[in-house]
Scaffold this active site. Sequence first.
Site, short mmCIF file in Angstrom:
data_model
loop_
_atom_site.label_atom_id
_atom_site.label_comp_id
_atom_site.label_asym_id
_atom_site.label_seq_id
_atom_site.Cartn_x
_atom_site.Cartn_y
_atom_site.Cartn_z
N LEU A 1 0.85 -1.11 0.14
CA LEU A 1 0.03 0.02 0.00
C LEU A 1 0.88 1.16 0.05
O LEU A 1 1.99 1.24 0.73
CB LEU A 1 -0.87 -0.04 1.22
CG LEU A 1 -1.75 -1.28 1.62
CD1 LEU A 1 -2.45 -1.07 2.78
CD2 LEU A 1 -3.00 -1.17 0.47
N CYS B 1 8.48 2.44 11.75
CA CYS B 1 7.46 1.20 11.73
C CYS B 1 8.24 -0.12 10.94
O CYS B 1 7.83 -1.13 10.92
CB CYS B 1 6.54 1.63 10.55
SG CYS B 1 7.02 2.20 8.96
N ASP C 1 3.51 -1.93 13.01
CA ASP C 1 1.86 -1.99 13.18
C ASP C 1 1.15 -3.02 13.59
O ASP C 1 0.10 -3.03 13.84
CB ASP C 1 1.33 -1.45 11.43
CG ASP C 1 2.05 -0.28 11.21
OD1 ASP C 1 1.89 0.52 11.83
OD2 ASP C 1 2.31 0.08 9.81
N HIS D 1 0.03 7.92 10.07
CA HIS D 1 0.00 7.23 11.44
C HIS D 1 0.47 8.38 12.48
O HIS D 1 1.27 9.26 11.72
CB HIS D 1 0.93 6.06 11.45
CG HIS D 1 0.57 4.94 10.72
ND1 HIS D 1 1.36 4.13 10.19
CD2 HIS D 1 -0.52 4.25 11.14
CE1 HIS D 1 0.85 3.00 9.91
NE2 HIS D 1 -0.40 3.08 10.44
N ARG E 1 -6.32 4.64 9.79
CA ARG E 1 -6.10 3.35 10.03
C ARG E 1 -6.38 2.94 11.44
O ARG E 1 -7.10 1.50 11.99
CB ARG E 1 -4.53 2.78 10.04
CG ARG E 1 -3.91 2.88 8.53
CD ARG E 1 -4.25 2.11 7.71
NE ARG E 1 -3.90 2.14 6.41
CZ ARG E 1 -2.52 1.70 6.02
NH1 ARG E 1 -1.90 0.93 6.84
NH2 ARG E 1 -2.44 1.79 4.67
N1 GLY Z 1 2.60 0.75 3.07
C1 GLY Z 1 2.56 0.83 4.72
C2 GLY Z 1 1.00 0.84 4.93
O1 GLY Z 1 0.31 1.42 4.33
O2 GLY Z 1 0.63 0.39 5.91
#
Ligand code: GLY
Length: 258
Positions: free
Chosen positions: A22, A253, A70, A165, A134
């Site tokens: 992503l 991350c 994450d 984030h 998120r």
């Molecule tokens: N590419 C990192 C994320 O979107 O979680």
Amino acid sequence: MPLGLYTKAIVRRPSASFVNGLTRSELGPPDMELALAQHRTYVGALEDCNLMVQELEAKEEFPDSTFIEDTAVMFPDFALITRPGAESRRGEVELMKRLFGRIGFPCETIDSGTLDGGDVIVLDDHVYIGLSKRTNSGGARTFGRILDNHGYKWTVVPIPNEALHLREVVNYIGNRILVCAPSMAMRNELESFDKLIVPDDEAHCANMLAIGDNVLIPMGAPKTLKKLSRMNYKRIIELDISEFQKMDGGLTCLSLRS
Ligand code: GLY
């Protein structure tokens, strides 16, 4: 974990499928050879900061799984297994459950709402939870109940739309100082901290990583580097993570510290 005094880190090598992960950035696809070299340098920097690094194998089925922060949040006596906001990342947490299960480390689980570890900053007994695309309020509340049971205080901090984030725009760098992107500098929830506010043209370096009296900073932030050099860090380590930035990743991350 108390204030950056980590001793261990877990990382996951990027998979060949990383290019399919992503991203909102328009920086083009990552060069895999360079990404792997940058990842090795990152692991070396963690080791130079005296962390014992556990490197997990790449997982082709999860293109974003190198962004391991994450998937879990570490506490001294338990790991919080998250529930990632992106559907394509949800299965990554099963890998972490198995990892902690194998060593018998207790886990708590987010079972409703969504929460990404990149939205969490743990400062001793106080946890800051970013509300983002998120992490939603349901996930934050679920996490809050778990934190209540373990005796932690917690505060929810909304982040701007353009950020992915909380840790993209705020990080703790020791001595009651938060490094902040300009958009976060005036937030009431963070008012008790001193701030190092990065300039707009160096906003990417708000995602820096303090480990003891060392600090890791992404390349391309000369003004911030100059300010940091006047502070009391033993070492400032500049790292080129261009291939991870192409996929919306940063220094924090890429590892799970404890
Ligand atoms: N590419 C990192 C994320 O979107 O979680």
